[in-house]
Design an enzyme around this catalytic site. Sequence first.
Site, PDB file in Angstrom:
ATOM      1  N   HIS A  99      55.765  53.008  40.649  1.00 37.73           N
ATOM      2  CA  HIS A  99      55.877  53.839  39.449  1.00 37.73           C
ATOM      3  C   HIS A  99      56.996  54.859  39.720  1.00 37.73           C
ATOM      4  O   HIS A  99      57.198  55.257  40.876  1.00 37.73           O
ATOM      5  CB  HIS A  99      54.622  54.665  39.196  1.00 37.73           C
ATOM      6  N   ASP A 102      55.894  57.700  41.903  1.00 36.15           N
ATOM      7  CA  ASP A 102      55.575  57.415  43.312  1.00 36.15           C
ATOM      8  C   ASP A 102      56.760  57.711  44.209  1.00 36.15           C
ATOM      9  O   ASP A 102      56.596  58.129  45.356  1.00 36.15           O
ATOM     10  CB  ASP A 102      55.241  55.928  43.540  1.00 36.15           C
ATOM     11  N   GLU A 230      49.582  44.906  31.694  1.00 37.36           N
ATOM     12  CA  GLU A 230      48.459  44.779  32.633  1.00 37.36           C
ATOM     13  C   GLU A 230      47.169  45.218  31.953  1.00 37.36           C
ATOM     14  O   GLU A 230      46.961  46.407  31.693  1.00 37.36           O
ATOM     15  CB  GLU A 230      48.751  45.662  33.865  1.00 37.36           C
ATOM     16  N   ASP A 305      36.906  50.900  39.670  1.00 39.02           N
ATOM     17  CA  ASP A 305      38.075  50.202  40.184  1.00 39.02           C
ATOM     18  C   ASP A 305      38.308  50.629  41.627  1.00 39.02           C
ATOM     19  O   ASP A 305      39.069  51.554  41.886  1.00 39.02           O
ATOM     20  CB  ASP A 305      39.263  50.606  39.279  1.00 39.02           C
TER      21      ASP A 305
HETATM   22  C1  XUL Z   1      45.604  51.013  37.535  1.00 39.96           C
HETATM   23  C2  XUL Z   1      46.602  50.037  37.984  1.00 39.96           C
HETATM   24  C3  XUL Z   1      48.008  50.511  37.993  1.00 39.96           C
HETATM   25  C4  XUL Z   1      48.988  49.495  37.516  1.00 39.96           C
HETATM   26  C5  XUL Z   1      50.390  50.018  37.371  1.00 39.96           C
HETATM   27  O1  XUL Z   1      44.305  50.577  37.666  1.00 39.96           O
HETATM   28  O2  XUL Z   1      46.274  48.925  38.354  1.00 39.96           O
HETATM   29  O3  XUL Z   1      48.317  50.924  39.274  1.00 39.96           O
HETATM   30  O4  XUL Z   1      49.036  48.387  38.355  1.00 39.96           O
HETATM   31  O5  XUL Z   1      50.460  51.143  36.590  1.00 39.96           O
HETATM   32 CO    CO Z   2      47.379  47.252  38.940  1.00 35.03          CO
END
Ligand code: XUL
Ligand code: CO
Length: 435
Positions: A99, A102, A230, A305
Amino acid sequence: MNYYPNIEKIKFEGTESKNPFAFRHYNPEEVVLGKTMKEHLRFAVCYWHTMTQDGSDPFGNAVNKRPWFGKTAMDTARNRVEAFFELLEKLGAEYFCFHDVDIAPEGNSLEEFFQNIDEITDLIKQKMDETGIKLLWNTANMFSNPRFVSGAASTNQAEVFAIAAAQVKKGLDVSKKLGGANYVFWGGREGYETLLNTDMKFEQDNIARLFKMAVNYSEKIGHKPQFLIEPKPMEPSKHQYDFDAATTLQFIQKYGLENDFKLNLEANHATLAGHTFEHELTVARINGALGSIDANQGDVLLGWDTDEFPTNIYDVTLTMREILENGGIAPGGINFDAKVRRSAFDVEDLFLAHIAGMDTFARGLKNAAKLKQDGFLEELIAERYASFQTGIGASILADQEDLESLSTFALEHEDAEVKSSHIEYVKNVLNDYMK
Ligand code: XUL
Ligand code: CO
């Protein structure tokens, strides 16, 4: 600077090896079904969990011991680039993902943030040129900054939409600079809390609007990565618009984005949505939309998660079965969107965790290849639908029947034998492949 002086380049030493810093299953040059393991697996390391995570949780402080902290945020950011590429080279991982936040501190203004990104991506580019390591995908973090409290592209505040657009523009400029293969959108804040104050159609139209702007801009600058969305069902929003693969595909199709967008599917997001990962992969594959994967696993006893490194051979074998069925995952890859457990705070654990994930995927690949070669499941499935190969079944598939003709047939054949699945036997045989 050498950040991991005690760790050499990780080599394949075979299953008998007792060296924790060796691969016992991942042998990059070994050929499986006509391709090297390296070509099949296209491993990527993620910047966020690996370089920026400090091991804190809602109840406890930072625990991770990291040697790259500098005097200023920019010093730390520069050191991270060195440390990151040393880790990737030693692991033999060929790709990485990040990102914007990051790699570079946001500073005090958007302008300062973008300048920081320019400086750090110069360093990253230098490292990429030196090592041959490639960018699988980058993305813009449009969920952490407080301004995104009510969404980024789905915000009620036009000025915030503009900032999201600026971050996406910068992300695509960076993708061009670094030759990114894919560009990801994870809609962390693209969802809602209550319909009492939400215009759902308005918000979704605006998300599609931003995506179209991204496609147009990438065409304009002559760099078109594969765009990926995603899906994730919860965390942080109560109702996430990109709930799962099917919901996200419906969005892509409704807004006519199918030529430019595919899915980046994450294992732990699938389980949060109440699906197996292989379900999500299949939904994407049969719709021509399996783009890339975020490899990790959740914990069956925890409902969030947890982003654990993938070590479950059974699940990973079924994942690799889908990837083989898809004809591979390129230009996507297998990105470890996974973090070391809080108790594994040594910098060496970053190596051990990636070795575990890479070895598990190598085993999954070999298991899935053997399964495919033997054709056990293929035969089983062919046999299961065999009634559609002859007689009335073949006639249905040839679109030669209608409700009237089938009604006539049914009245004469209602006593047809229905067959048992013998599914426990199937699972017993499948266990033989889990090596
Ligand atoms: C959040 C996630 C993120 C994405 C990218 O759960 O998986 O890290 O992969 O923004
Ligand atoms: Co992810």
